[in-house]
Design a protein around this motif. Structure first.
Motif, mmCIF file in Angstrom:
data_model
loop_
_atom_site.group_PDB
_atom_site.id
_atom_site.type_symbol
_atom_site.label_atom_id
_atom_site.label_comp_id
_atom_site.label_asym_id
_atom_site.label_seq_id
_atom_site.Cartn_x
_atom_site.Cartn_y
_atom_site.Cartn_z
ATOM 1 N N GLN A 145 34.586 62.279 28.352
ATOM 2 C CA GLN A 145 33.479 62.064 27.415
ATOM 3 C C GLN A 145 33.293 63.286 26.522
ATOM 4 O O GLN A 145 33.105 63.167 25.301
ATOM 5 N N SER A 156 31.601 56.559 24.366
ATOM 6 C CA SER A 156 31.573 55.300 25.122
ATOM 7 C C SER A 156 32.920 54.575 25.058
ATOM 8 O O SER A 156 33.137 53.612 25.805
ATOM 9 N N ASP A 159 34.677 54.039 28.396
ATOM 10 C CA ASP A 159 34.081 53.241 29.467
ATOM 11 C C ASP A 159 35.007 52.130 29.925
ATOM 12 O O ASP A 159 35.173 51.900 31.130
ATOM 13 N N GLU A 163 37.605 52.229 33.858
ATOM 14 C CA GLU A 163 36.717 51.608 34.838
ATOM 15 C C GLU A 163 37.324 51.766 36.231
ATOM 16 O O GLU A 163 38.423 51.273 36.509
#
Length: 369
Positions: A145, A156, A159, A163
């Motif tokens: 990030q 984002s 994301d 995962e």
């Protein structure tokens, strides 16, 4: 030129996001390696994970052979017999597991194959491995990030591809074992130029990010000077770590720092950022005089995007690749090297090249702890 490898704290992360992002940007752009402090993983958790890996590495060979290395996933066991066909020596052993042990998602058939864990070690091996992977993955997400934020990119964006418990998540935890060296083994390894080959040849990682845990006193990791000497053209060859031999005249040691993580950028993130973040050559040299010549263990966590996720930089400096490409093309380059009777690469990586490196002849004795 010896590089300065900086230490970056994740303390008070939520309130220091911009500051941390800028620090990581400069470290990733200029060197490609850095230390991380205040990461939230306790020393007890680290020691438990090391001990868990050793329970597998200490198993009889016949038991470990039930979990062979899969070049498509980079998971499983690579023992001295197999690695000797590639490296020409018996200085390294490897075992790696992902979220589903040595199995998981099969990209070729586009289906999930289930789990496979070392049966002899019971459920505790999987439990400890999975809990530790989750802890390290959380730190990796913070670092990624921040690296995206440092580029002015929307953080984002990571994301979806990273995962943790998605069936296509190929990130994995590995244990490296470098056996101790006796006086006779040292004599047998020394080449005509009087040098002992590195325990692991100079290479760059194929992934997006690597988080390495080193034991206190387990010296030997070194990096090449940095982006001035790295041939980024090699990144187009995803299997380059088994196809090429980087040449460097100077190396910077990255000795363990208590409580710190050693982190490096992989080829995948170099591709994704069009070369802004640098994947840096590194190696594990042979012990020098005064070093511990006993067994050496390390524990890397390799972070990769989902197997079917496509990455490519906005300027398209390199072609698109998937998470599966990063693993399988590198793994199959290794498999091809293993089965190739032509050992010219082996000689270049482990014998000829060391004439130009900084390693001194190893001295027998020293600590064995």
């Amino acid at each position: 030129m010896v590089r300065e490898v900086v230490e970056i704290s994740l303390r008070d992360y939520e309130n220091r996001k911009d500051e941390i992002a800028q620090q990581l940007y400069h470290a990733a752009h200029n060197v490609g390696f850095f230390y991380i402090a205040d990461h939230g993983i306790s020393q007890e958790e680290v020691e438990a994970a090391f001990a868990t890996g050793r329970t597998f590495l200490d198993l009889p060979k016949a038991e470990k052979e039930k979990y062979p290395f899969n070049p498509d996933t980079y998971l499983g066991w690579r023992g001295p017999d197999e690695l000797e066909t590639v490296t020409g020596n018996r200085l390294w052993e490897w075992f790696s597991v992902g979220r589903w042990g040595t199995l998981g998602y099969d990209v070729k058939d586009q289906k999930f194959l289930g789990e496979k864990w070392p049966e002899k070690l019971g459920p505790e091996f999987a439990k400890t491995s999975l809990e530790f992977q989750a802890k390290v993955h959380d730190v990796a997400i913070k670092i990624l990030q921040s690296l995206f934020r440092g580029l002015g990119w929307d953080e984002s964006r990571i994301d979806d591809p990273f995962e943790l418990d998605h069936e296509e998540n190929p990130s994995f935890l590995a244990w490296n074992y470098y056996p101790g060296l006796t006086e006779q083994e040292i004599a047998d390894l020394r080449s005509e130029n009087g040098k002992v080959p590195p325990r692991l040849h100079a290479h760059a990682d194929m992934d997006v990010l690597t988080i390495l845990f080193q034991r206190d006193g387990a010296v030997g990791l070194e990096i090449a000077p940095g982006n001035e000497v790295e041939d980024l053209a090699l990144i187009e060859d995803v299997g380059n770590i088994w196809n090429h031999v980087p040449v460097a005249r100077e190396w910077t040691p990255l000795d363990p720092r208590p409580g710190r993580l050693t982190v490096n950028i992989g080829d995948g993130l170099t591709r994704w950022t069009d070369g802004i973040y640098k994947s840096t050559y590194h190696r594990v040299r042979a012990p020098k005089e005064g070093d511990n010549t006993g067994p050496r263990y390390s524990m890397p966590y390799f972070v990769n995007p989902k197997l079917n996720y496509v990455i490519q930089g906005p300027e398209k400096r390199w072609g698109p690749v998937t998470g599966f490409d990063l693993l399988s093309k590198t793994g199959n380059a290794y498999a091809a090297r293993k089965n190739n009777p032509d050992k010219s690469w082996q000689r270049a990586a482990y014998t000829d090249e060391i004439a130009h490196l900084t390693t001194e002849p190893v001295v027998a004795g020293g600590n064995t702890a």
